[in-house]
Write an enzyme that holds these catalytic residues in place. Structure first.
Site, short mmCIF file in Angstrom:
data_model
loop_
_atom_site.label_atom_id
_atom_site.label_comp_id
_atom_site.label_asym_id
_atom_site.label_seq_id
_atom_site.Cartn_x
_atom_site.Cartn_y
_atom_site.Cartn_z
N LYS A 26 1.11 -1.34 -0.11
CA LYS A 26 0.25 -0.41 0.37
C LYS A 26 1.41 0.82 -0.22
CE LYS A 26 -3.57 -2.36 -0.26
NZ LYS A 26 -4.38 -3.16 0.89
C1 LIG Z 1 -5.52 -4.12 1.11
C2 LIG Z 1 -7.29 -3.71 1.37
C3 LIG Z 1 -7.85 -4.10 2.34
C4 LIG Z 1 -7.69 -4.63 3.35
O1 LIG Z 1 -6.46 -4.14 4.13
P1 LIG Z 1 -5.59 -4.60 4.84
O2 LIG Z 1 -4.34 -4.17 5.72
O3 LIG Z 1 -4.63 -6.40 4.14
O4 LIG Z 1 -6.73 -6.08 6.36
C5 LIG Z 1 -8.98 -3.61 2.18
N1 LIG Z 1 -9.73 -2.90 1.10
C6 LIG Z 1 -9.27 -2.74 0.01
C7 LIG Z 1 -9.23 -2.05 -1.00
C8 LIG Z 1 -7.73 -2.62 -0.19
O5 LIG Z 1 -6.59 -3.09 -0.89
#
Ligand SMILES: *Cc1c(COP(=O)(O)O)cnc(C)c1O
Length: 404
Positions: free
Chosen positions: A196
């Site tokens: 991310k």
């Molecule tokens: C990565 C992601 C999540 C979940 O995040 P985590 O930290 O992996 O639990 C939820 N929604 C979207 C759109 C994502 O890309």
């Protein structure tokens, strides 16, 4: 980086594998974490509040509540809004499963809406069709890092007395009509997974301007208990009350220190992502079989993902082969996402079926996410586009042969 030219049956190859996304860790990041390791507070300490305040500032809101990951952030948001059995929450078909799962955690029913085929963002027209008297919330996903059509979604939410939530896990730093993502909905959620925009290894955040909701969510991430360990230390008290059934969704000081250090580099990273995306756009304008997703003029795109669509007339039916060829050639393509309503769990539990969101289902057959992260260079982009051009040429030819 150089690319080896080759024949049609042996596609060009990258000289190193580039994943679709990758974290960026510096000596400053490492120092920030080791400082916390030498301090008194490994968790529930001062770095948590510091990181919360920094993220609140970076998203233009008053409050931020740090949690264990992005999924926990979504669950915490659903708890914050008191979603429960009988409540419907509208979610886009194209997203990570967690966007819908968080509704189910609370006993609610996710209702899948279709997406705009140009952007793969939640389509307000489809949302409108899905609104019922049971609709309690709408979760907009800022897919790929592009903010949704918030004016239209806010109006729909107001008219139906539903709460608007932003799953902004892709979009930290992005803007819609000048306003920062994080401030565009009643509650916004972020993820700090290594792929991310910034990372804390695992981590998440909910942002809001609502003090009452922030307080409710702060308790939820700590078992539903009204004070945390540090507050009791400071007060010299042992007393606490559990007022709700919460979870242990806390984020540690080690992680928050890493997050603070990473956040300082967000603006630079976003500029690099945007420059790389512009380069991709320019190059793909010369390849008619490949269409990048559209970026709307009113947004500043965070480009968590760079997504292309393969042309429907021929190429898309070779997506599987094109994917395998690109992977073998060192281009770490991916597919974001399998429409959530097509997963066996949702088909079994909520009787969702193919045909429910036709635009999302068609797009899913055609999309590929390409490598995009700040450490890449524009010559990496050129190499990737070169490999794709050759692969596409191979399969376009193939399609014509079959049609003859
Ligand atoms: C990565 C992601 C999540 C979940 O995040 P985590 O930290 O992996 O639990 C939820 N929604 C979207 C759109 C994502 O890309």
């Amino acid at each position: 980086m150089s690319r080896k030219r080759s024949t049609i049956d042996r596609p060009a190859v990258m000289d190193r594998y580039l994943p679709y996304s990758r974290q960026n860790i510096t000596e400053d990041d490492i120092r920030a974490v080791t400082e916390v390791l030498r301090s008194d507070w490994l968790t529930t300490g001062p770095k948590v509040e510091e990181f919360e305040q920094a993220v609140a500032e970076a998203s233009g809101v008053k409050r931020a509540v740090a949690v264990a990951n992005g999924t926990a952030a979504l669950h915490t948001a659903m708890f914050g809004l008191n979603i429960g059995p009988g409540d419907e929450v509208i979610v886009p078909a194209i997203t990570f499963a967690a966007t819908a799962n968080c509704v189910v955690y609370q006993g609610g029913t996710p209702v899948f809406a279709d997406v705009d085929p140009d952007t793969l963002l939640l389509d307000p027209a489809s949302v409108e069709k899905r609104i019922t008297t049971r609709t309690k919330a709408i979760i907009a996903v800022d897919y790929a890092g592009q903010p949704c059509d918030y004016d239209a979604l806010r109006q729909l939410a107001e008219e139906s007395r539903a709460s608007l939530v932003a799953d902004a896990c892709h979009a930290l730093g992005a803007r819609y009509k000048g306003a920062l993502v994080g401030s565009l909905a009643k509650l916004s959620t972020f993820s700090f997974h290594p792929v991310k925009p910034i990372t804390t290894a695992e981590g998440g955040m909910v942002t809001t301007n609502r003090d009452d909701l922030a307080e409710r969510m702060r308790h939820f991430r700590n078992h539903g208990i009204t004070t945390d360990h540090r507050q009791r230390e400071l007060q010299g008290s042992w007393f606490y009350e559990m007022t709700d059934l919460g979870f242990n969704y806390r984020l540690s000081d080690l992680q928050c220190a890493l997050g603070l250090s990473q956040l300082a580099r967000l603006d630079g990273w976003m500029a690099q992502r945007q420059a790389l995306a512009r380069r991709y756009d320019e190059e793909f304008s010369k390849i008619p079989e490949v269409t990048p997703l559209v970026t709307r003029p009113e947004v500043e795109h965070a480009y968590h993902l760079y997504v292309i669509r393969l042309s429907a007339n021929g190429l898309a039916k070779y997506r599987q082969e094109i994917f395998a060829n690109l992977r073998a050639a060192g281009v770490g393509v991916n597919v974001h996402y399998i429409p959530v309503h097509l997963h066996p769990y949702y088909q079994r539990t909520f009787e969702t079926r193919p045909g429910l969101c036709p635009k999302a289902e068609l797009a899913y057959e055609q999309i590929l996410s390409l490598p995009l992260f700040p450490a890449m260079t524009s010559s990496d982009v050129d190499d990737i586009v070169g490999v794709i051009a050759e692969t596409v040429a191979t399969f376009s030819g193939c399609g014509k042969d079959l049609e003859i």
